[in-house]
Motif scaffolding. Structure first.
Motif, PDB file in Angstrom:
ATOM      1  N   MET A   1      -6.530  27.076   2.232  1.00  0.00           N
ATOM      2  CA  MET A   1      -6.145  27.541   3.845  1.00  0.00           C
ATOM      3  C   MET A   1      -4.796  26.809   4.623  1.00  0.00           C
ATOM      4  O   MET A   1      -4.298  27.261   5.341  1.00  0.00           O
ATOM      5  N   THR A   2      -4.893  25.490   3.934  1.00  0.00           N
ATOM      6  CA  THR A   2      -3.552  24.567   4.382  1.00  0.00           C
ATOM      7  C   THR A   2      -2.334  25.005   4.030  1.00  0.00           C
ATOM      8  O   THR A   2      -1.491  25.184   4.775  1.00  0.00           O
ATOM      9  N   ILE A   3      -2.514  25.645   2.699  1.00  0.00           N
ATOM     10  CA  ILE A   3      -1.287  26.159   2.216  1.00  0.00           C
ATOM     11  C   ILE A   3      -0.901  27.463   2.925  1.00  0.00           C
ATOM     12  O   ILE A   3       0.238  27.640   3.256  1.00  0.00           O
ATOM     13  N   LEU A   4      -2.006  28.374   3.009  1.00  0.00           N
ATOM     14  CA  LEU A   4      -1.453  29.482   3.436  1.00  0.00           C
ATOM     15  C   LEU A   4      -1.030  29.382   5.187  1.00  0.00           C
ATOM     16  O   LEU A   4      -0.265  30.171   5.555  1.00  0.00           O
ATOM     17  N   THR A   5      -1.684  28.334   5.832  1.00  0.00           N
ATOM     18  CA  THR A   5      -1.267  28.073   7.237  1.00  0.00           C
ATOM     19  C   THR A   5       0.258  27.621   7.219  1.00  0.00           C
ATOM     20  O   THR A   5       0.713  28.094   8.267  1.00  0.00           O
TER      21      THR A   5
ATOM     22  N   VAL B   1       5.615  40.356  16.702  1.00  0.00           N
ATOM     23  CA  VAL B   1       4.714  40.607  15.658  1.00  0.00           C
ATOM     24  C   VAL B   1       3.494  40.918  15.835  1.00  0.00           C
ATOM     25  O   VAL B   1       3.113  41.776  15.133  1.00  0.00           O
ATOM     26  N   MET B   2       2.910  40.246  16.726  1.00  0.00           N
ATOM     27  CA  MET B   2       1.609  40.601  16.953  1.00  0.00           C
ATOM     28  C   MET B   2       1.554  42.137  17.441  1.00  0.00           C
ATOM     29  O   MET B   2       0.692  42.833  16.953  1.00  0.00           O
ATOM     30  N   VAL B   3       2.195  42.760  18.436  1.00  0.00           N
ATOM     31  CA  VAL B   3       2.294  44.028  18.922  1.00  0.00           C
ATOM     32  C   VAL B   3       2.586  44.898  17.792  1.00  0.00           C
ATOM     33  O   VAL B   3       1.942  45.895  17.427  1.00  0.00           O
ATOM     34  N   HIS B   4       3.441  44.496  16.820  1.00  0.00           N
ATOM     35  CA  HIS B   4       3.831  45.450  15.537  1.00  0.00           C
ATOM     36  C   HIS B   4       2.537  45.462  14.622  1.00  0.00           C
ATOM     37  O   HIS B   4       2.427  46.664  14.059  1.00  0.00           O
TER      38      HIS B   4
ATOM     39  N   GLU C   1      -5.259  38.737  13.061  1.00  0.00           N
ATOM     40  CA  GLU C   1      -5.896  37.424  13.324  1.00  0.00           C
ATOM     41  C   GLU C   1      -4.778  36.159  12.958  1.00  0.00           C
ATOM     42  O   GLU C   1      -4.926  35.318  13.761  1.00  0.00           O
ATOM     43  N   ASP C   2      -4.090  36.462  11.901  1.00  0.00           N
ATOM     44  CA  ASP C   2      -3.455  35.260  11.719  1.00  0.00           C
ATOM     45  C   ASP C   2      -2.022  34.985  12.508  1.00  0.00           C
ATOM     46  O   ASP C   2      -2.068  33.888  13.117  1.00  0.00           O
ATOM     47  N   VAL C   3      -1.383  35.960  13.236  1.00  0.00           N
ATOM     48  CA  VAL C   3      -0.599  35.674  14.121  1.00  0.00           C
ATOM     49  C   VAL C   3      -1.024  35.410  15.279  1.00  0.00           C
ATOM     50  O   VAL C   3      -0.302  34.785  16.105  1.00  0.00           O
ATOM     51  N   SER C   4      -2.166  36.009  15.795  1.00  0.00           N
ATOM     52  CA  SER C   4      -2.779  35.586  17.054  1.00  0.00           C
ATOM     53  C   SER C   4      -3.068  34.112  17.368  1.00  0.00           C
ATOM     54  O   SER C   4      -2.890  33.535  18.217  1.00  0.00           O
ATOM     55  N   ASN C   5      -3.521  33.892  16.061  1.00  0.00           N
ATOM     56  CA  ASN C   5      -3.961  32.273  16.060  1.00  0.00           C
ATOM     57  C   ASN C   5      -2.725  31.551  16.240  1.00  0.00           C
ATOM     58  O   ASN C   5      -2.638  30.542  16.980  1.00  0.00           O
TER      59      ASN C   5
ATOM     60  N   ALA D   1      -8.296  37.396  26.361  1.00  0.00           N
ATOM     61  CA  ALA D   1      -9.361  38.065  26.635  1.00  0.00           C
ATOM     62  C   ALA D   1      -9.519  39.649  26.144  1.00  0.00           C
ATOM     63  O   ALA D   1     -10.309  40.174  25.441  1.00  0.00           O
ATOM     64  N   GLN D   2      -8.127  40.291  26.463  1.00  0.00           N
ATOM     65  CA  GLN D   2      -8.201  41.541  26.088  1.00  0.00           C
ATOM     66  C   GLN D   2      -7.888  41.610  24.282  1.00  0.00           C
ATOM     67  O   GLN D   2      -8.535  42.645  23.786  1.00  0.00           O
ATOM     68  N   TYR D   3      -7.244  40.481  23.738  1.00  0.00           N
ATOM     69  CA  TYR D   3      -7.114  40.495  22.573  1.00  0.00           C
ATOM     70  C   TYR D   3      -8.636  40.346  21.748  1.00  0.00           C
ATOM     71  O   TYR D   3      -8.928  41.171  20.780  1.00  0.00           O
TER      72      TYR D   3
END
Length: 215
Positions: A13-17, A37-40, A103-107, A138-140
């Motif tokens: 998880m550390t490596i992926l992050t 990126v998130m919108v895309h 979820e990845d880009v939103s975080n 909230a919308q996310y």
């Protein structure tokens, strides 16, 4: 989970992050912020869900066609149904990946946004930014919940398809067709629920995209 397994998991998880952070930093250097990126990725997930909805409709049509089998090449009929099942499995995996990408880009985006709130010297601007962050998050969360609900509807359909395809594979006879007929109403109901959930998720995605694209 053993101590060793937990350690390996945390390391991965550390490596992926770290990899994600480097990736997003690289994009920002060429003028592509996390917000874009998130919108895309939401757009890609929406399109994949639309494709998945159509694929499961197609699989249902083939499933229904098999139950109406009146004679001919049952092996060829099985191959068509199996092809629809395998295509459905592939789409299910795509949906799962698209959601994980969002979820990845939103975080990363929300984490950065929260950090930047502490950098404001102007209290009014900080408050305004905080309000926008709260509304966006909230919308996310509403969007992700809708996507997860739609995703959860996939497995029940795949499960029935899987069982019937396996049964038909080893029983290419009239008895197998009767078995499929007995499951038809269940499959129709499950696919209908899946399509409805997908459409709601797609609508949530469109609403989220429109909000994010507002100046």
């Amino acid at each position: 989970m053993t101590s060793l397994s937990r350690l390996v998991f945390l390391l991965l998880m550390t490596i992926l992050t770290a990899c994600s952070s480097i990736y997003y930093s690289g994009l920002e250097k060429i003028g592509i912020p996390k917000r874009d990126v998130m919108v895309h990725r939401v757009e890609k997930a929406r399109d994949t869900q639309e494709e998945t909805k159509q694929q499961f409709k197609s699989a249902l049509e083939q499933f229904t066609a098999v139950t109406h089998f009146q004679g001919g090449d049952l092996e060829a009929t099985y191959q068509k149904l199996n092809g629809e099942y395998e295509a459905s499995v592939q789409k299910a995996e795509e949906v799962k990946k698209r959601i994980a990408d969002i979820e990845d880009v939103s975080n990363a985006l929300f984490s950065e946004w929260e950090t930047e709130l502490t950098q404001y010297g102007n209290a009014a601007l900080r408050q305004n930014s905080q309000q926008k962050l709260t509304a966006t998050r909230a919308q996310y969360e509403q969007l992700i919940a809708a996507m997860r609900r739609a995703e959860a509807r996939i497995e029940p359909v795949l499960s029935v398809f899987r069982d019937q395809v396996l049964y038909l594979k080893h029983n290419l006879n009239a008895q197998a067709i009767v078995s499929l007929k007995g499951q038809l109403s269940t499959v129709q109901s499950d696919v209908s629920a899946l399509v409805s959930a997908m459409e709601k998720s797609i609508n949530e995605a469109d609403a989220f995209i429109n909000t994010m694209e507002k100046p």
